[in-house]
Scaffold this motif. Structure first.
Motif, PDB file in Angstrom:
ATOM      1  N   UNK A  99      61.492 -60.131  85.779  1.00  0.00           N
ATOM      2  CA  UNK A  99      60.721 -61.331  85.463  1.00  0.00           C
ATOM      3  C   UNK A  99      61.221 -62.000  84.193  1.00  0.00           C
ATOM      4  N   UNK A 100      61.190 -63.316  84.198  1.00  0.00           N
ATOM      5  CA  UNK A 100      61.616 -64.068  83.018  1.00  0.00           C
ATOM      6  C   UNK A 100      60.653 -63.868  81.855  1.00  0.00           C
ATOM      7  N   UNK A 101      59.451 -63.362  82.116  1.00  0.00           N
ATOM      8  CA  UNK A 101      58.481 -63.175  81.033  1.00  0.00           C
ATOM      9  C   UNK A 101      58.577 -61.773  80.440  1.00  0.00           C
ATOM     10  N   UNK A 102      59.526 -60.989  80.868  1.00  0.00           N
ATOM     11  CA  UNK A 102      59.712 -59.621  80.395  1.00  0.00           C
ATOM     12  C   UNK A 102      60.669 -59.630  79.204  1.00  0.00           C
TER      13      UNK A 102
ATOM     14  N   UNK B 234      71.604 -74.221  81.376  1.00  0.00           N
ATOM     15  CA  UNK B 234      71.101 -74.079  82.739  1.00  0.00           C
ATOM     16  C   UNK B 234      70.262 -72.819  82.820  1.00  0.00           C
ATOM     17  N   UNK B 235      69.082 -72.961  83.379  1.00  0.00           N
ATOM     18  CA  UNK B 235      68.239 -71.801  83.591  1.00  0.00           C
ATOM     19  C   UNK B 235      68.564 -71.302  84.996  1.00  0.00           C
ATOM     20  N   UNK B 236      69.546 -70.411  85.068  1.00  0.00           N
ATOM     21  CA  UNK B 236      70.031 -69.948  86.358  1.00  0.00           C
ATOM     22  C   UNK B 236      68.952 -69.163  87.085  1.00  0.00           C
ATOM     23  N   UNK B 237      68.965 -69.259  88.385  1.00  0.00           N
ATOM     24  CA  UNK B 237      68.018 -68.507  89.199  1.00  0.00           C
ATOM     25  C   UNK B 237      68.188 -67.017  88.910  1.00  0.00           C
ATOM     26  N   UNK B 238      67.126 -66.377  88.438  1.00  0.00           N
ATOM     27  CA  UNK B 238      67.216 -64.972  88.069  1.00  0.00           C
ATOM     28  C   UNK B 238      66.753 -64.070  89.208  1.00  0.00           C
TER      29      UNK B 238
ATOM     30  N   UNK C  76      55.315 -64.096  75.273  1.00  0.00           N
ATOM     31  CA  UNK C  76      55.967 -64.321  76.561  1.00  0.00           C
ATOM     32  C   UNK C  76      57.434 -64.580  76.265  1.00  0.00           C
ATOM     33  N   UNK C  77      58.295 -64.016  77.081  1.00  0.00           N
ATOM     34  CA  UNK C  77      59.734 -64.140  76.881  1.00  0.00           C
ATOM     35  C   UNK C  77      60.342 -64.947  78.017  1.00  0.00           C
ATOM     36  N   UNK C  78      61.283 -65.800  77.676  1.00  0.00           N
ATOM     37  CA  UNK C  78      61.996 -66.566  78.706  1.00  0.00           C
ATOM     38  C   UNK C  78      63.488 -66.372  78.487  1.00  0.00           C
ATOM     39  N   UNK C  79      64.170 -66.016  79.559  1.00  0.00           N
ATOM     40  CA  UNK C  79      65.617 -65.805  79.498  1.00  0.00           C
ATOM     41  C   UNK C  79      66.333 -66.983  80.114  1.00  0.00           C
ATOM     42  N   UNK C  80      67.389 -67.445  79.449  1.00  0.00           N
ATOM     43  CA  UNK C  80      68.213 -68.532  79.981  1.00  0.00           C
ATOM     44  C   UNK C  80      69.676 -68.127  79.886  1.00  0.00           C
ATOM     45  N   UNK C  81      70.422 -68.551  80.879  1.00  0.00           N
ATOM     46  CA  UNK C  81      71.863 -68.334  80.889  1.00  0.00           C
ATOM     47  C   UNK C  81      72.493 -69.640  80.444  1.00  0.00           C
ATOM     48  N   UNK C  82      73.208 -69.612  79.325  1.00  0.00           N
ATOM     49  CA  UNK C  82      73.803 -70.829  78.777  1.00  0.00           C
ATOM     50  C   UNK C  82      75.239 -70.968  79.245  1.00  0.00           C
ATOM     51  N   UNK C  83      75.540 -72.106  79.843  1.00  0.00           N
ATOM     52  CA  UNK C  83      76.904 -72.407  80.269  1.00  0.00           C
ATOM     53  C   UNK C  83      77.497 -73.399  79.291  1.00  0.00           C
ATOM     54  N   UNK C  84      78.708 -73.162  78.871  1.00  0.00           N
ATOM     55  CA  UNK C  84      79.370 -74.073  77.943  1.00  0.00           C
ATOM     56  C   UNK C  84      79.836 -75.328  78.658  1.00  0.00           C
ATOM     57  N   UNK C  85      79.692 -76.443  77.992  1.00  0.00           N
ATOM     58  CA  UNK C  85      80.172 -77.719  78.530  1.00  0.00           C
ATOM     59  C   UNK C  85      81.684 -77.786  78.338  1.00  0.00           C
ATOM     60  N   UNK C  86      82.354 -78.717  79.007  1.00  0.00           N
ATOM     61  CA  UNK C  86      83.796 -78.896  78.784  1.00  0.00           C
ATOM     62  C   UNK C  86      84.082 -79.112  77.308  1.00  0.00           C
ATOM     63  N   UNK C  87      85.260 -78.722  76.871  1.00  0.00           N
ATOM     64  CA  UNK C  87      85.607 -78.767  75.453  1.00  0.00           C
ATOM     65  C   UNK C  87      85.620 -80.190  74.880  1.00  0.00           C
ATOM     66  N   UNK C  88      85.731 -81.200  75.739  1.00  0.00           N
ATOM     67  CA  UNK C  88      85.764 -82.571  75.224  1.00  0.00           C
ATOM     68  C   UNK C  88      84.356 -83.107  74.940  1.00  0.00           C
ATOM     69  N   UNK C  89      83.348 -82.287  75.186  1.00  0.00           N
ATOM     70  CA  UNK C  89      81.974 -82.687  74.908  1.00  0.00           C
ATOM     71  C   UNK C  89      81.419 -81.829  73.783  1.00  0.00           C
TER      72      UNK C  89
ATOM     73  N   UNK D  68      73.516 -65.355  76.934  1.00  0.00           N
ATOM     74  CA  UNK D  68      72.135 -65.249  77.389  1.00  0.00           C
ATOM     75  C   UNK D  68      71.225 -65.466  76.193  1.00  0.00           C
ATOM     76  N   UNK D  69      70.240 -66.322  76.381  1.00  0.00           N
ATOM     77  CA  UNK D  69      69.330 -66.679  75.290  1.00  0.00           C
ATOM     78  C   UNK D  69      67.918 -66.202  75.617  1.00  0.00           C
ATOM     79  N   UNK D  70      67.297 -65.576  74.638  1.00  0.00           N
ATOM     80  CA  UNK D  70      65.911 -65.143  74.780  1.00  0.00           C
ATOM     81  C   UNK D  70      65.033 -66.062  73.931  1.00  0.00           C
ATOM     82  N   UNK D  71      64.064 -66.731  74.567  1.00  0.00           N
ATOM     83  CA  UNK D  71      63.094 -67.547  73.843  1.00  0.00           C
ATOM     84  C   UNK D  71      61.759 -66.832  73.891  1.00  0.00           C
ATOM     85  N   UNK D  72      61.022 -66.895  72.791  1.00  0.00           N
ATOM     86  CA  UNK D  72      59.738 -66.194  72.688  1.00  0.00           C
ATOM     87  C   UNK D  72      58.633 -67.209  72.456  1.00  0.00           C
TER      88      UNK D  72
END
Length: 89
Positions: A64-67, A55-59, A36-49, A83-87
């Protein structure tokens, strides 16, 4: 025991223009066929962190997130980033 590694390959090589049709393909070195595959959109935090905010943005409108293939029919500014793919399985 085989360890499988995942790689994400875009359907467009080089810069992607806004409005383009883009596919992100998550491929495995040793697929078993029941993953099963899960896609996530990664947002960078401010540079001071030092922590990254994930965040798993609404796709909605995407496949499908399992594709293993994530389809972005029309690339827009909100798709910018990593974009990150988790398996699983």
């Amino acid at each position: 025991i085989f360890f499988s590694f995942a790689a994400v390959t875009p359907s467009i090589q080089g810069p992607v223009s806004e409005g383009s049709h883009l596919l992100l393909i998550c491929s495995l070195t040793h697929p078993q066929g029941h993953e099963r595959f899960q896609w996530k959109h990664l947002d960078s935090a401010p540079t001071n962190s030092k922590l990254a905010v994930t965040t798993s943005r609404n796709l909605e409108g995407h496949r499908s997130q399992t594709d293993p293939t994530l389809e972005i029919p029309q690339v827009s500014q909100k798709d910018t980033g990593t974009w990150e793919c988790s398996v699983y399985g």
